[in-house]
Design an enzyme around this catalytic site. Sequence first.
Site, PDB file in Angstrom:
ATOM      1  N   GLU A 221       0.816  -1.212   0.000  1.00 10.92           N
ATOM      2  CA  GLU A 221       0.000   0.000   0.000  1.00 10.92           C
ATOM      3  C   GLU A 221       0.845   1.255   0.000  1.00 10.92           C
ATOM      4  O   GLU A 221       0.535   2.227  -0.692  1.00 10.92           O
ATOM      5  CB  GLU A 221      -0.934   0.031   1.230  1.00 10.92           C
ATOM      6  CG  GLU A 221      -2.011   1.101   1.163  1.00 10.92           C
ATOM      7  CD  GLU A 221      -1.571   2.504   1.582  1.00 10.92           C
ATOM      8  OE1 GLU A 221      -2.251   3.470   1.227  1.00 10.92           O
ATOM      9  OE2 GLU A 221      -0.524   2.641   2.251  1.00 10.92           O
ATOM     10  N   ASP A 241      -7.688   2.539   6.936  1.00 10.74           N
ATOM     11  CA  ASP A 241      -6.389   3.210   6.948  1.00 10.74           C
ATOM     12  C   ASP A 241      -6.505   4.440   7.851  1.00 10.74           C
ATOM     13  O   ASP A 241      -7.603   4.920   8.116  1.00 10.74           O
ATOM     14  CB  ASP A 241      -5.963   3.593   5.523  1.00 10.74           C
ATOM     15  CG  ASP A 241      -4.450   3.513   5.347  1.00 10.74           C
ATOM     16  OD1 ASP A 241      -3.728   3.775   6.322  1.00 10.74           O
ATOM     17  OD2 ASP A 241      -4.003   3.187   4.235  1.00 10.74           O
ATOM     18  N   HIS A 321       3.310   9.178   9.358  1.00 13.91           N
ATOM     19  CA  HIS A 321       4.556   8.781   8.696  1.00 13.91           C
ATOM     20  C   HIS A 321       5.794   9.278   9.444  1.00 13.91           C
ATOM     21  O   HIS A 321       6.858   9.475   8.844  1.00 13.91           O
ATOM     22  CB  HIS A 321       4.583   9.213   7.227  1.00 13.91           C
ATOM     23  CG  HIS A 321       3.811   8.276   6.343  1.00 13.91           C
ATOM     24  ND1 HIS A 321       3.956   8.222   4.988  1.00 13.91           N
ATOM     25  CD2 HIS A 321       2.887   7.336   6.646  1.00 13.91           C
ATOM     26  CE1 HIS A 321       3.155   7.295   4.482  1.00 13.91           C
ATOM     27  NE2 HIS A 321       2.480   6.748   5.474  1.00 13.91           N
TER      28      HIS A 321
HETATM   29 ZN   LIG Z   1      -1.752   3.424   5.554  1.00 14.73          ZN
END
Ligand SMILES: [Zn+2]
Length: 346
Positions: A221, A241, A321
């Site tokens: 992904e 997600d 992230h």
């Molecule tokens: Zn993700």
Amino acid sequence: MPYVDEQEVVHLFEDLVNVPSVVAYYPQIHAWMEKTLNEYGYSVFYDNKRTLYAKLEGKDHSKTVCFGAHLDTIGLIVRQVDPNGWIQVKNLGGVNFHSIEGENVYIHTRQGKTYTGMVIHQSHSVHVFDDAKDASRDVSTMRILLDEEVHSDQDVYDLGIEHGDLVSIEPRCIITRSGYIKSRHIDDKACVASLLEAMKCLKENQIIPEYDTLFAFPIYEEIGHGGAYVPSEVDTYIALDIGLIGPDYHGTEKSVCIGGADAYSPYDWELTTRLYTLAKTYSIPACIDIYYRFGSDGTAAIRAGQNVKAAVFGMGCMNSHSYERTHVSSLVEVSRLVLAYLMNEK
Ligand SMILES: [Zn+2]
């Protein structure tokens, strides 16, 4: 609505996040998933691009609803080795190099060995380099310092480390007394944990969904093509997600964030509306937001030409992230929204 055990979801997350699964590196996470899903009473199978599936038969076999949560995490891949034995890497997915400076990493070799190291900047010390603070952090300036006695590129190659070896990043998971989860890879291990908990609840409570239900766990992904292939029987693809948090967003770490659109496309109108309505019905704190620099396996499927209705939802995630944070309550709520959907199919 079955009871979703917060402690169980959190333990699942802690286990999952500590199994390395950088983009394309599936051996360890597949073994862990197979063992766990077999314990829950599911058998697993794979497609050719290593997406793991489990299936739950519904009352009606005329269509298939798919819930997907990606197993892969952002990370690195070995590019080459400098003459002094420092390793150059390329990012896999949207790595913010600033956030991984000084972090421990694991290099997975094709011989099945794992070596540890840490991420450094070429100008690694403020005591030595004028530009240590201000130099850019990117693929050209960051290196891996191996925790081995290596002084040359050949020393590194002699260990069996090669170009193309995959590198996972230490998650450093901490659960605070106040219920915050601080860890790398909340994206998407938190959603995987929530989906597994919902799958366990379905079996334990012998809930038969209206339609055949497929659970998909892709491994690509973060670089954009995890959900690019969807089995042809799938009518509806709901990607789980992380949700985003920022000035333009209603999302929080304690809410279920439903994507109204992402960088590529709006999500299916009716499906998204149904998820939001179900959240209200079950008192699940939820919001709809427009995701800016974001895509999911739902839009990866659409982009690849799959004939599916797509939606996305997940827990709100701070600092995405990077070293991320969310709250345990939102993992429970994500599980509850999965269950609410499957118990109310029309
Ligand atoms: Zn993700």
